[in-house]
Write a protein that holds these residues in place. Structure first.
Motif, PDB file in Angstrom:
ATOM      1  N   TYR A  93       0.843  -1.193   0.000  1.00 56.30           N
ATOM      2  CA  TYR A  93       0.000   0.000   0.000  1.00 56.30           C
ATOM      3  C   TYR A  93       0.879   1.244   0.000  1.00 56.30           C
ATOM      4  O   TYR A  93       1.937   1.263   0.629  1.00 56.30           O
ATOM      5  CB  TYR A  93      -0.913   0.003   1.217  1.00 56.30           C
ATOM      6  N   GLY A  95       1.136   5.463   0.616  1.00 53.29           N
ATOM      7  CA  GLY A  95       0.550   6.667   1.191  1.00 53.29           C
ATOM      8  C   GLY A  95       1.379   7.888   0.842  1.00 53.29           C
ATOM      9  O   GLY A  95       2.575   7.785   0.521  1.00 53.29           O
ATOM     10  N   LYS A  99      -2.549  10.571   3.235  1.00 54.18           N
ATOM     11  CA  LYS A  99      -3.675   9.801   2.702  1.00 54.18           C
ATOM     12  C   LYS A  99      -3.160   8.602   1.902  1.00 54.18           C
ATOM     13  O   LYS A  99      -1.989   8.527   1.532  1.00 54.18           O
ATOM     14  CB  LYS A  99      -4.557  10.688   1.828  1.00 54.18           C
ATOM     15  N   TYR A 100      -4.078   7.702   1.628  1.00 49.58           N
ATOM     16  CA  TYR A 100      -3.789   6.512   0.824  1.00 49.58           C
ATOM     17  C   TYR A 100      -3.950   6.886  -0.648  1.00 49.58           C
ATOM     18  O   TYR A 100      -4.958   7.482  -1.039  1.00 49.58           O
ATOM     19  CB  TYR A 100      -4.760   5.395   1.209  1.00 49.58           C
ATOM     20  N   HIS A 125       5.099   6.765   1.037  1.00 52.07           N
ATOM     21  CA  HIS A 125       5.147   5.868   2.199  1.00 52.07           C
ATOM     22  C   HIS A 125       4.667   4.479   1.774  1.00 52.07           C
ATOM     23  O   HIS A 125       3.621   4.352   1.120  1.00 52.07           O
ATOM     24  CB  HIS A 125       4.268   6.419   3.321  1.00 52.07           C
ATOM     25  N   THR A 143      -7.972   9.518   4.110  1.00 47.34           N
ATOM     26  CA  THR A 143      -7.060   9.523   5.259  1.00 47.34           C
ATOM     27  C   THR A 143      -7.412   8.431   6.261  1.00 47.34           C
ATOM     28  O   THR A 143      -6.810   8.354   7.330  1.00 47.34           O
ATOM     29  CB  THR A 143      -7.114  10.886   5.967  1.00 47.34           C
ATOM     30  N   ASN A 145      -7.493   5.170   8.304  1.00 45.52           N
ATOM     31  CA  ASN A 145      -6.548   4.109   8.620  1.00 45.52           C
ATOM     32  C   ASN A 145      -7.248   2.758   8.584  1.00 45.52           C
ATOM     33  O   ASN A 145      -8.478   2.667   8.533  1.00 45.52           O
ATOM     34  CB  ASN A 145      -5.951   4.329  10.008  1.00 45.52           C
ATOM     35  N   PHE A 212      -2.099   6.266   7.704  1.00 48.21           N
ATOM     36  CA  PHE A 212      -1.723   7.100   6.567  1.00 48.21           C
ATOM     37  C   PHE A 212      -1.553   8.556   6.981  1.00 48.21           C
ATOM     38  O   PHE A 212      -0.696   9.262   6.459  1.00 48.21           O
ATOM     39  CB  PHE A 212      -2.780   6.994   5.457  1.00 48.21           C
ATOM     40  N   PRO A 215       2.167   8.686   9.215  1.00 48.89           N
ATOM     41  CA  PRO A 215       2.650   7.455   8.586  1.00 48.89           C
ATOM     42  C   PRO A 215       3.383   6.513   9.534  1.00 48.89           C
ATOM     43  O   PRO A 215       4.249   6.923  10.315  1.00 48.89           O
ATOM     44  CB  PRO A 215       3.588   7.981   7.491  1.00 48.89           C
TER      45      PRO A 215
END
Length: 512
Positions: A93, A95, A99-100, A125, A143, A145, A212, A215
């Motif tokens: 994933y 980030g 945010k993702y 990230h 955003t 998690n 996210f 991080p």
């Protein structure tokens, strides 16, 4: 009674860290991510299910990036080298800016995928949570998690790693580097007496948050039981999240529990050598016993009694099993009072039972023992109401989809909390969903700690079934009046010892 496991458990943490991979390549597309990562921490083979993640829906401009990794096409961890290789479908994933923004999928020897609307104000990230299913599906540009649960490691070992790129995102820059850092520790348990049974360790942190907005990967405050992965009958493994030293945790094997001196504090990338800082664990046998009088304690059979014509008797394969029908050519589990023993017919459905007499001792050997019998009505009452702390040792439950009651042994340390206080709720007045356990680590751990489950099988009159799943009645060995006998009963709102017709078909849970 299950066999005791005696001996010594030794616990050693092994180092987890990531090294850069050697090869970095430049893509001809908009941007290229280059990350080199090999995980080294002495873990065993760890196969996983393919992750699924949300596909961003054309949010901003897509930037295609690729992460190259060396070696293998499986997500396995090898103890001799500590190397991790990946499975097609593994996911990282991504980030950025709190945010993702997308994910990368492994295939053809590399991770690749699109990220959306990256910001030059932040790094990229990267989160790898191999083998674990997120609590919620990530949504692009969100955003929010998500958490992952590491409790069940009985068939695979999770991999939790995170880091950000070595430089912030720059539009048009084709190359990024990163070293993924492990966010947990690996512990090896060596059983002094080898066992193929699952080993459960309580009091461990079992959930981690993938964050996210801020991080990183951090453990939550949730504690519970971890089911260990078995490399062999002697060597067991577990990933442990970052946590303080845990004093007096429990290790449970096949119904026998030991109190571990301690499990040391776990930090990121921690390890213990094989030398002087290993942790020894003495296994003190714990027999799950239930007091049924001032001086007498019993152990329960592992399931309700079942019978099949031409085959004979057995215990139900699982404590929660309910047959729910009457078919004399198959297994049945509801019997008239006293219809076994010498010259008795377990398939008798007659209500003309005036002359029935209870065979107090079960005739025959089951589960390796020949001393099974059935509780009297007074013993049921003592078990439910009169033993020490009785009110905290019985509660309604749903186990693997079936309703019933859970009865805890005299000495019980809840593997869900490991603090001696009950995550188990001792309530018998609020319906069935007071305690809910599913197949796998949660119920397995409760059962290994000695919990008994009596499913609500209903009852049989003649060949007709009534209240299957909503009423539980279990025979005692005590008669009551002419044509009647005593039984324990429960219905989700009350628990009692009552009496009914001897010809009714009720379940039997033997003790010894």
């Amino acid at each position: 009674m299950r066999n005791a496991i005696y001996g010594i458990l030794q616990v050693r943490n092994y180092h987890l860290f990531f090294n850069h991979l050697k090869n970095q390549k430049t893509m001809k597309k908009l941007s290229t991510l280059l990350i080199a990562a090999v995980l080294v921490f002495g873990m065993t083979q760890c196969k996983k299910n393919v992750e699924t993640a949300a596909t961003p829906n054309n949010i901003g401009e897509p930037v295609h990036i690729t992460l190259n990794v060396d070696g293998g096409d499986r997500h396995d961890v090898f103890t001799n080298t500590g190397a991790v290789v990946y499975t097609d479908g593994d996911v990282i994933y991504v980030g950025n800016n709190g945010k993702y923004i997308g994910y990368l999928t492994y295939g053809n020897g590399a991770f690749s995928g699109d990220i959306y609307s990256p910001s030059a104000a932040d790094y990229l990230h990267f989160y790898f949570v191999g083998g674990l299913t997120p609590s919620t599906t990530p949504v692009a540009n969100s955003t929010e998690n998500f958490t992952v649960n590491i409790a069940d490691q009985s068939s695979k070992l999770p991999v939790l790693s995170y880091n950000h790129s070595t430089q912030k995102y720059t539009d048009g820059n084709a190359t990024y580097g990163c070293t993924l850092l492990n966010k947990c520790g690996l512990v090896k348990f060596v059983t002094g007496t080898p066992t193929s049974n699952t080993v459960f360790v309580g009091g461990m942190k079992t959930q981690a948050t993938i964050n996210f907005a801020t991080p990183g990967i951090t453990p939550t405050d949730a504690t519970g039981v971890v089911a260990l992965y078995a490399e062999s009958d002697a060597a067991k493994w577990a990933i442990l999240l970052v946590q303080d030293e845990v004093s007096t945790p429990t290790a449970t094997i096949a119904g026998y529990t030991s109190t571990i001196t301690s499990v040391p504090a776990v930090t990121e990338n921690i390890y213990y050598t094989n030398g002087g800082n290993g942790v020894s664990i003495s296994m003190t046998p714990f027999a799950p016993e239930f007091s049924v009088s001032g001086t007498k304690a019993v152990q329960f059979a592992p399931g309700n009694l079942q019978y099949k014509d031409g085959t004979g008797w057995r215990f139900a394969p699982n404590q929660w099993d309910i047959i729910g029908s009457w078919n004399t050519s198959d297994w049945v589990d509801l019997f008239g009072w006293g219809t076994w023993g010498d010259e008795k017919n377990p398939l008798n459905t007659s209500d003309d039972n005036t002359d029935y007499e209870w065979s107090t001792d079960f005739q025959g050997t089951l589960g390796g023992h020949n001393d099974w019998y059935t509780l009297s009505s007074d013993e049921w009452r003592d078990l439910f109401f009169n033993r020490t702390d009785a009110a905290n040792k019985v509660g309604n439950a749903t186990v693997c989809g079936n309703h019933g009651i859970i009865i805890l042994p005299d000495s019980f340390m809840d593997p869900m909390t490991n603090k001696g206080s009950y995550a188990f709720a001792p309530i018998v007045t609020d319906g069935w969903d007071v305690n809910v356990y599913t197949a796998g680590v949660n119920w397995d751990a409760m059962e290994a700690a000695g919990a008994v489950f009596l499913p609500a099988t209903g009852f049989r009159s003649g060949t007709d079934m009534y209240y299957v799943g909503s009423w539980g009645t279990y025979w005692s060995s005590s008669d009551f009046e002419y044509r009647t006998a005593s039984y324990a009963e429960f219905d989700g709102y009350r628990l009692d010892v009552d009496a009914g017709p001897r010809g009714d078909g009720l379940p039997v849970r033997l003790v010894r």
